[in-house]
Design a protein around this motif. Structure first.
Motif, PDB file in Angstrom:
ATOM      1  N   THR A   1       0.841  -1.183   0.000  1.00  0.00           N
ATOM      2  CA  THR A   1       0.000   0.000   0.000  1.00  0.00           C
ATOM      3  C   THR A   1       0.880   1.238   0.000  1.00  0.00           C
ATOM      4  OG1 THR A   1      -1.762  -1.155   1.181  1.00  0.00           O
ATOM      5  CG2 THR A   1      -1.780   1.244   1.265  1.00  0.00           C
TER       6      THR A   1
ATOM      7  N   HIS B   1      -4.711   6.097  -0.979  1.00  0.00           N
ATOM      8  CA  HIS B   1      -4.193   4.734  -1.055  1.00  0.00           C
ATOM      9  C   HIS B   1      -4.098   4.202  -2.484  1.00  0.00           C
ATOM     10  CE1 HIS B   1      -5.697   3.856   3.303  1.00  0.00           C
ATOM     11  NE2 HIS B   1      -4.789   4.808   3.244  1.00  0.00           N
TER      12      HIS B   1
ATOM     13  N   HIS C   1      -2.762   0.418  -4.076  1.00  0.00           N
ATOM     14  CA  HIS C   1      -2.340  -0.943  -3.721  1.00  0.00           C
ATOM     15  C   HIS C   1      -1.728  -1.588  -4.964  1.00  0.00           C
ATOM     16  CE1 HIS C   1      -4.715  -0.299  -0.149  1.00  0.00           C
ATOM     17  NE2 HIS C   1      -5.722   0.035  -0.918  1.00  0.00           N
TER      18      HIS C   1
ATOM     19  N   ASP D   1       0.058  -5.293  -6.435  1.00  0.00           N
ATOM     20  CA  ASP D   1       0.159  -6.725  -6.146  1.00  0.00           C
ATOM     21  C   ASP D   1       0.612  -7.470  -7.408  1.00  0.00           C
ATOM     22  OD1 ASP D   1       0.017  -9.050  -4.659  1.00  0.00           O
ATOM     23  OD2 ASP D   1      -2.157  -9.066  -4.498  1.00  0.00           O
TER      24      ASP D   1
END
Length: 190
Positions: free
Chosen positions: A1, A132, A134, A136
């Motif tokens: 994050t 935020h 994120h 991945d």
């Protein structure tokens, strides 16, 4: 994050007066990667279709990035000693729970050297837990396709492993002795 908090979970600037401004915040840099030769000692070339892919999400269960907040991806050219921005995403959109896939082909031969690196960085309101992003499933490899390269071998533990202790599942440290260890441990992966 990536957000407006430092690595210790504190705001970069808790005294920031104007919460509408964005400043450089988090940076995540890879370790140096040898992009000159493969694991089988073959020289890597542009024709090997090397690409970096990842998934990103704005907001998630947190605060949505505003239009002044940006998530960046930079590549490092080892021989030039220079970082170059290769992708960015501005905030301000209607973010949902979907992670979006990005694949960046590496087509500049100046990256195919030892000590190649990539980094993600963001700009955010640095007064707290704001804005935020994120990231991945970062994946760098050769023989990548921009269209059909969407399935990954995602190996994971699919059930609870058997206990390391025999015949218990837990015990106080003071009671533990080496003779309490199981001879075999079973782990199911899929």
């Amino acid at each position: 994050t990536f957000d407006g908090l430092n690595k210790h979970g504190y705001p970069y600037n808790p005294n920031l007066q104007n919460l509408n401004l964005s400043f450089p915040a988090d940076t995540l840099t890879s370790r140096p990667i040898n992009l000159s030769v493969s694991s089988t000692s073959q020289i890597i070339q542009i024709s090997d279709s090397v690409a970096l892919s990842f998934y990103y999400q704005g907001k998630g269960n947190g605060d949505a990035p505003e239009s002044t907040d940006i998530l960046f991806l930079d590549f490092y050219k080892p021989l030039a000693g220079q970082w170059l921005n290769v992708w960015f995403q501005k905030g301000g959109g209607n973010f949902d729970s979907i992670f979006r896939r990005v694949i960046i082909p590496i087509t500049d031969s100046s990256y195919f050297h030892d000590n190649f690196q990539f980094r993600f960085r963001n700009t955010a309101t640095i007064a707290g837990d704001f804005d935020h992003w994120h990231v991945d499933y970062i994946y760098l490899d050769r023989n990548r396709s921009l269209v059909g390269d969407t399935v990954y071998d995602d190996i994971s533990i699919s059930s609870l492993p058997s206990s390391f202790l025999n015949p218990y599942s837990a015990m106080p440290f003071e009671q533990y002795s080496g003779s309490e260890m199981s001879k075999n441990i079973s782990v199911r992966i899929r």
